[in-house]
Design an enzyme around this catalytic site. Structure first.
Site, PDB file in Angstrom:
ATOM      1  N   CYS A 337     -88.286 -16.286-121.101  1.00 29.83           N
ATOM      2  CA  CYS A 337     -89.586 -16.182-121.753  1.00 29.83           C
ATOM      3  C   CYS A 337     -90.552 -17.334-121.441  1.00 29.83           C
ATOM      4  O   CYS A 337     -91.730 -17.072-121.164  1.00 29.83           O
ATOM      5  CB  CYS A 337     -89.426 -15.978-123.252  1.00 29.83           C
ATOM      6  SG  CYS A 337     -87.979 -16.705-124.006  1.00 29.83           S
ATOM      7  N   ARG A 366     -75.996 -20.055-119.778  1.00 31.88           N
ATOM      8  CA  ARG A 366     -75.816 -20.558-121.143  1.00 31.88           C
ATOM      9  C   ARG A 366     -74.443 -21.203-121.246  1.00 31.88           C
ATOM     10  O   ARG A 366     -73.454 -20.663-120.742  1.00 31.88           O
ATOM     11  CB  ARG A 366     -75.963 -19.436-122.173  1.00 31.88           C
ATOM     12  CG  ARG A 366     -77.373 -18.863-122.202  1.00 31.88           C
ATOM     13  CD  ARG A 366     -77.534 -17.744-123.210  1.00 31.88           C
ATOM     14  NE  ARG A 366     -78.867 -17.147-123.112  1.00 31.88           N
ATOM     15  CZ  ARG A 366     -79.271 -16.080-123.792  1.00 31.88           C
ATOM     16  NH1 ARG A 366     -78.430 -15.483-124.635  1.00 31.88           N
ATOM     17  NH2 ARG A 366     -80.480 -15.599-123.630  1.00 31.88           N
ATOM     18  N   GLN A 384     -80.487 -10.873-116.886  1.00 32.89           N
ATOM     19  CA  GLN A 384     -81.051  -9.983-117.901  1.00 32.89           C
ATOM     20  C   GLN A 384     -82.046  -9.011-117.272  1.00 32.89           C
ATOM     21  O   GLN A 384     -82.780  -9.379-116.352  1.00 32.89           O
ATOM     22  CB  GLN A 384     -81.790 -10.781-118.975  1.00 32.89           C
ATOM     23  CG  GLN A 384     -80.901 -11.595-119.893  1.00 32.89           C
ATOM     24  CD  GLN A 384     -81.722 -12.344-120.932  1.00 32.89           C
ATOM     25  OE1 GLN A 384     -82.717 -12.985-120.603  1.00 32.89           O
ATOM     26  NE2 GLN A 384     -81.305 -12.275-122.176  1.00 32.89           N
ATOM     27  N   ASP A 386     -84.906  -8.335-118.172  1.00 31.38           N
ATOM     28  CA  ASP A 386     -85.779  -8.945-119.170  1.00 31.38           C
ATOM     29  C   ASP A 386     -87.222  -8.517-118.980  1.00 31.38           C
ATOM     30  O   ASP A 386     -87.659  -8.190-117.871  1.00 31.38           O
ATOM     31  CB  ASP A 386     -85.684 -10.469-119.042  1.00 31.38           C
ATOM     32  CG  ASP A 386     -85.912 -11.170-120.372  1.00 31.38           C
ATOM     33  OD1 ASP A 386     -86.197 -10.472-121.356  1.00 31.38           O
ATOM     34  OD2 ASP A 386     -85.800 -12.403-120.419  1.00 31.38           O
ATOM     35  N   HIS A 388     -91.406  -9.096-120.932  1.00 32.53           N
ATOM     36  CA  HIS A 388     -92.257  -9.646-121.986  1.00 32.53           C
ATOM     37  C   HIS A 388     -93.618  -8.966-121.931  1.00 32.53           C
ATOM     38  O   HIS A 388     -94.197  -8.788-120.854  1.00 32.53           O
ATOM     39  CB  HIS A 388     -92.399 -11.162-121.834  1.00 32.53           C
ATOM     40  CG  HIS A 388     -91.095 -11.875-122.042  1.00 32.53           C
ATOM     41  ND1 HIS A 388     -90.229 -12.136-121.004  1.00 32.53           N
ATOM     42  CD2 HIS A 388     -90.505 -12.335-123.166  1.00 32.53           C
ATOM     43  CE1 HIS A 388     -89.144 -12.740-121.487  1.00 32.53           C
ATOM     44  NE2 HIS A 388     -89.294 -12.870-122.788  1.00 32.53           N
ATOM     45  N   LYS A 468     -86.081  -9.090-134.653  1.00 34.46           N
ATOM     46  CA  LYS A 468     -85.831  -8.217-133.502  1.00 34.46           C
ATOM     47  C   LYS A 468     -85.191  -6.899-133.923  1.00 34.46           C
ATOM     48  O   LYS A 468     -84.405  -6.837-134.864  1.00 34.46           O
ATOM     49  CB  LYS A 468     -84.935  -8.922-132.479  1.00 34.46           C
ATOM     50  CG  LYS A 468     -83.588  -9.373-133.013  1.00 34.46           C
ATOM     51  CD  LYS A 468     -82.764 -10.063-131.927  1.00 34.46           C
ATOM     52  CE  LYS A 468     -81.427 -10.568-132.477  1.00 34.46           C
ATOM     53  NZ  LYS A 468     -80.575 -11.162-131.446  1.00 34.46           N
ATOM     54  N   HIS A 514     -90.647  -9.698-126.736  1.00 34.35           N
ATOM     55  CA  HIS A 514     -89.502  -9.882-125.840  1.00 34.35           C
ATOM     56  C   HIS A 514     -88.693  -8.587-125.853  1.00 34.35           C
ATOM     57  O   HIS A 514     -88.295  -8.128-126.932  1.00 34.35           O
ATOM     58  CB  HIS A 514     -88.590 -11.016-126.320  1.00 34.35           C
ATOM     59  CG  HIS A 514     -89.286 -12.320-126.584  1.00 34.35           C
ATOM     60  ND1 HIS A 514     -89.040 -13.471-125.846  1.00 34.35           N
ATOM     61  CD2 HIS A 514     -90.215 -12.680-127.513  1.00 34.35           C
ATOM     62  CE1 HIS A 514     -89.769 -14.465-126.318  1.00 34.35           C
ATOM     63  NE2 HIS A 514     -90.497 -13.998-127.331  1.00 34.35           N
TER      64      HIS A 514
END
Length: 635
Positions: A337, A366, A384, A386, A388, A468, A514
């Protein structure tokens, strides 16, 4: 003294003295008293034998109710601890909570427990249940608890009370019979006999006192427990099936990937496994294009100052990897992000530009504890799917509802038909004022209502920057997996300087959504493998067709067939080994190949192929062009 008890139907009854839930249940009917587990007193679960000494609204909770299951499992943990101390005198107890499917208890003992010990302990647990020992609640002063545990050699319990409980506080103690006790918040069943027989010990593992690797090492015994024997049998059957489907086992069998000690929590993808990855990625990429996303790519490491601005440093730094260069500290990104905000900030945006949708197959790292790593389901390096969305507050609802429709279609295409939607709300550790969280949570509720979705709420489970929506998918053997998310973030865009110009030429901070449909690509592929037991749908299979000649005279024709299949976009291979065709069929069945194209002299002469489909005995012979067209249409 008069105590007024209000029942769920609104009826009331007065008592002249304190009364227990068990006595109330017996007064209603002996059958209810026999089935009762605990009593709900003004919304709080109490022991049935605990006196109710004030006016209260109550409800008798029978053991078949969901609220009783955690109590049953907690009782099983206490019975486990008693059994261990009866069998192995000198063993110290620490703590043993209920878990999602059962319970565990941590013990301090020099000699390791064995599998044979587990059988003996489980048998003793069943004996304790048969004794039907009364379980009684007592309340002791703190100092009495410390003295008791010290006198009985329970240094861990004594230490925990001495360091964690104030001098004037009291502690609830639960006795099982006359000889065994433990401190506990409760509640518990009235006696050990109420536990029943639907439990089983499953394994022993290592643990640390207070979860700290610098402290003493303990032994943790795990068990599973349910309200009925039938539920236990169903769970054990599911576990047995899950072991057969273990993605790590299937990865070795099907040659998909491997992991090794030199890269803990990371994956070495083999050609077949990477073919699955590419099929998944290209499918998701097509959904990006259909839904107006622009694909981007951000740096892998960013200066630590950016992670401090974003809030990750204060709320997430213990899970991050760091590196240094030229006296600057960088963080390897755990999330995408902040990088996407930088891409957004590179230009000036008008309200007319919004919403702006970015997507990235973002590689993240991570620092997960080594003990938590599990195949490719939980790793340290992952990618991911991912995305946004930068939008106005008024655009939240249509963006969330559009994402919901998109996600549900994606899950169906991958073979998941049961999806539960949950709303994770503000955690204790978070950024942003409560007023902002109120708006964010209400925006997601409104979007779910607009989408006609039923959901459950998870207090305290949100991300540190916003609430979320979570999508929980049930697989083919009944396990639930949390995959996609949609998160509303009012905080991070402003912290990182994101703006747009509104219709009045004023600068405003956009809302940041997100979103991810699959979450971690690695984890999702692991789930896919287990959901389909390795027999992936044709369009996802790493090898879709194997062309196998019956005789060597057909080798050249087999190669021609394979080339045509590949030209049609299919993942095809030949098997030209000098082996009998039945051997090849058996071997490729074990490799979960969806289709075998069998050719011999006759097929070569007639320009045909014989197709044999996975899991089916029948086969069909088709003209080559028709066979290629049919297979290409299903990819």
């Amino acid at each position: 003294m008069s105590i007024e008890i209000t029942f769920p139907d609104g009826n009331k009854k007065s008592f002249d003295q304190p009364v227990t839930g068990l006595a109330i249940a017996q007064g209603i009917s002996p059958g209810l008293a026999k089935k009762a587990a605990v009593v709900l007193v003004d919304g709080e679960l109490w022991d049935l034998t605990r006196p109710i000494d004030r006016d209260a609204a109550i409800s008798i909770v029978t053991r078949d109710k969901p609220e009783a299951l955690e109590v049953i499992r907690h009782d099983a943990a206490h019975v486990l601890a008693q059994a261990v101390q009866e069998l192995f005198p000198g063993t110290q107890i620490t703590f043993g909570p209920a878990t999602e499917n059962g319970f565990y208890y941590d013990f301090a003992r020099d000699t390791p427990f064995t599998e044979a010990d587990l059988e003996t302990i489980e048998q003793r647990m069943r004996e304790i249940v048969k004794r039907d020992l009364p379980i009684r609640r007592e309340v002791w002063p703190r100092d009495q608890v410390i003295e008791y545990f010290r006198q009985h050699g329970e240094r861990f319990k004594a230490e925990w009370v001495a360091e964690g409980i104030g001098p004037d506080e009291e502690i609830s103690i639960y006795r099982q019979g006359d000889r065994w006790l433990d401190m506990c918040l409760g509640p518990h069943l009235p006696s050990t006999g109420r536990l029943g027989t639907a439990f089983k010990l499953i394994r022993v593992s290592g643990a640390y006192w207070r979860g700290d690797a610098n402290n003493a090492q303990l032994q943790r015994i795990y068990g599973v427990c349910f309200a009925t024997d039938d539920e236990l049998k169903a769970y054990l059957k599911m576990v047995e099936e899950a072991e057969k489907r273990d993605h790590r086992k299937l990865a070795r069998q099907l040659d998909l990937f491997h992991q090794q000690e030199e890269a803990p929590g990371m994956v070495f993808w083999h050609p077949k496994g990477w073919a699955i990855w590419q099929a998944v990625e290209q499918y998701v990429r097509s959904t990006y294009r259909k839904n107006g996303y622009q694909e981007v790519r951000g740096p892998q490491i960013l200066d630590v100052s950016l992670w401090k601005k974003s809030g990750h440093w204060d709320n997430y730094h213990e899970h991050m990897f760091f590196t240094e260069s030229e006296k600057r500290t960088y963080a390897v990104k755990p999330m995408n992000c902040p990088g996407h905000v930088q891409i957004y900030n590179a230009g000036l945006h008008s309200y007319r530009d919004l919403p702006i949708r970015y997507a990235e197959f973002g590689s993240c790292h991570r620092n997960e504890p080594s003990g938590a790593l599990h195949g490719i389901m939980r790793v340290r390096a992952f990618t991911q799917d991912d995305g946004h969305i930068f939008c106005t507050e008024q655009q939240i609802e249509p963006e969330v509802t559009a994402f919901h429709r998109q996600a549900m279609q994606v899950y169906a295409d991958f073979g998941f038909s049961e999806v539960a939607v949950k709303l994770a709300l503000r955690p204790d550790k978070r950024i942003g004022a409560d007023e902002i969280w109120d708006r964010a949570e209400q925006a997601l509720r409104a979007a779910l209502r607009a989408a006609g979705v039923a959901w459950t709420e998870l207090p305290g489970e949100g991300a540190f920057y916003g609430p979320k929506i979570e999508y929980h998918l049930k697989d083919s053997i009944g396990r639930s997996w949390q995959l996609g998310t949609m998160q509303v973030d009012f905080s991070m865009p402003g912290r990182l300087g994101a703006e747009y110009v509104d219709e009045h030429s004023n600068r405003q901070v956009p809302v940041m959504l997100h979103r991810a449909m699959l979450g971690s690509m690695e984890r999702f592929i692991g789930i896919l493998i287990e959901h389909h037991a390795g027999s992936l749908p044709f369009w996802l299979s790493p090898v879709q067709v194997v062309v196998a000649p019956i005789v060597s005279d057909a080798d050249r024709y087999a190669a021609e067939v394979c080339e045509l299949l590949r030209d049609a976009g299919l993942r095809a291979q030949t098997d030209l080994r000098n082996e009998k065709i039945n051997y090849k069929i058996r071997e490729h069945a074990l490799q979960k190949i969806p289709v075998m194209a069998i050719v011999g002299r006759k097929e070569a002469e007639d320009c045909t192929v014989t197709l044999r489909y996975r899991g089916e005995e029948k086969q069909e012979t088709l003209p080559l062009g028709e066979a290629v067209a049919r297979l290409a249409a299903t990819r």
